[in-house]
Design an enzyme around this catalytic site. Sequence first.
Site, PDB file in Angstrom:
ATOM      1  CB  SER A 143      -6.515   4.796 -10.082  1.00 17.39           C
ATOM      2  OG  SER A 143      -6.917   4.525  -9.009  1.00 17.39           O
ATOM      3  CE1 TYR A 168      -4.038   3.290  -2.958  1.00 19.78           C
ATOM      4  CE2 TYR A 168      -5.971   2.866  -4.550  1.00 19.78           C
ATOM      5  CZ  TYR A 168      -5.050   3.948  -3.941  1.00 19.78           C
ATOM      6  OH  TYR A 168      -5.208   5.011  -4.306  1.00 19.78           O
ATOM      7  CB  THR A 194      -0.575   2.931  -4.088  1.00 18.36           C
ATOM      8  OG1 THR A 194      -0.621   3.509  -5.504  1.00 18.36           O
ATOM      9  CG2 THR A 194      -0.614   4.187  -2.973  1.00 18.36           C
ATOM     10  CE  LYS A 293       1.486   7.212  -7.576  1.00 20.95           C
ATOM     11  NZ  LYS A 293       1.007   7.900  -6.423  1.00 20.95           N
ATOM     12  CG  HIS A 317      -1.628   9.585  -2.017  1.00 25.72           C
ATOM     13  ND1 HIS A 317      -1.534   8.345  -2.370  1.00 25.72           N
ATOM     14  CD2 HIS A 317      -2.850   9.874  -2.578  1.00 25.72           C
ATOM     15  CE1 HIS A 317      -2.539   7.726  -2.757  1.00 25.72           C
ATOM     16  NE2 HIS A 317      -3.334   8.384  -2.948  1.00 25.72           N
TER      17      HIS A 317
END
Length: 437
Positions: A143, A168, A194, A293, A317
Amino acid sequence: MGKDAGPSNAVLAAVASAATMAAPLGRKEDETKNNDGIKICNSNDYQLAAKSILSKPLYEYLASGTDDEQTLSENEAAFKGWYLRPRVMRPVGSISTATTLFGQRLSMPLFISPAGVHALADAQGECASARACGRVGTLFGLSQHATRSIEQVAAATQGKTNLWYQAYILKDREMTLRLVRRAANAGYNGVFLTVDSVRFGYREADARNGWNALPAPHRLVNYDDEVARKHPGCPKKWLAPEASVVDKSTVYNQGDEDAWDQNTEQLFEQNPTWADVRWLKKEACRDLPLVVKGIMTAEDAIEAVKAGADGVMVSNHGGRGLDGALAAIDALPEVVAALRGMGSHAPVLLDGGIRRGTDVLKALALGAAAVGIGKPVFFALACGGEDAVANLLEMIRRETEAAMAICGCATVANAGKALVTRHPSGGAVPKYIRSKL
């Protein structure tokens, strides 16, 4: 694993010894790792054991969802609404759970989905989880909000793990690019973008428990490296102008909101368009597969592929975004149908609610190329660190192998849509109640 090159010497030199990493916070007082005598037989046992180890605020941060937690609950329960159709008298003496994703071989169609702050559960953090993936031969998603940096994880795995990076889109667009480029430079094999987090859902458990900041000494270290203008092994031209870098902890740890996610969401671009996918693919992912995603509808799956995504990931999520959204497994069929209907063979991945090997097999039958797990990883980490995570993955792999054999599937490719059905009664799915032994 796609790329053979491991992390550069510069990356390796940048990593401090794992022994110096901060211990996780939030354990019950005077508690060492134990599981109150619970024998670990499946992924849910790790959650039961972790609940006895972790403090209430930390456990509920890891376990909770948003609002009424309908989507959180249904992510798991919805798998019970799909039934397997076993075929018999088929040769299954040699079962293989191996599969290939974007030309990268995985030992199983199961991987660790990107999720932040692993160090809350184990002192080695994401390094432990990534090494566990390497031991069992599957993919690890790091992440952007990790507690161990892109370069630290690359060094800790020494080229033995198939690493992917999750991004992100930040309000700071140049930092978004720099982070993805750092991952490419460190030997990561793909990127998850994401797209479902322009806002986070409200987590009432965190508000009640006062969980509105990341507890010290933990930090989102990838941002710290940007502030320090520290990019091991990266070209100097990637360094941001010193004056342009703002300490992101002043945003994600500001504590103005009652729940931490409402603070961290302030980092993200809140006016994104599909042009941003094209931009990221062109500027940073030309040589890496880009998987979008957070796709839950046919329409968005089509838009993602049109924008240049190499694949999509069905995900809500983990029930931590919009409550009242479909369970991931129930959204999967329309996404697969939409892409195949437009002639696209882009792989469709899924996460959300995977707890058993039968869940894996059902997702494969409905069109998923592979599936990710998130929450169970944290609970395994809390119970036994790297070894427990490796055991978790291997347990689910064994369950998947057994389910494949009983259903007459010798390989992952044999798991077609004829393998699953809805209950013949139609209407509401009968409530699932586990029998008492």
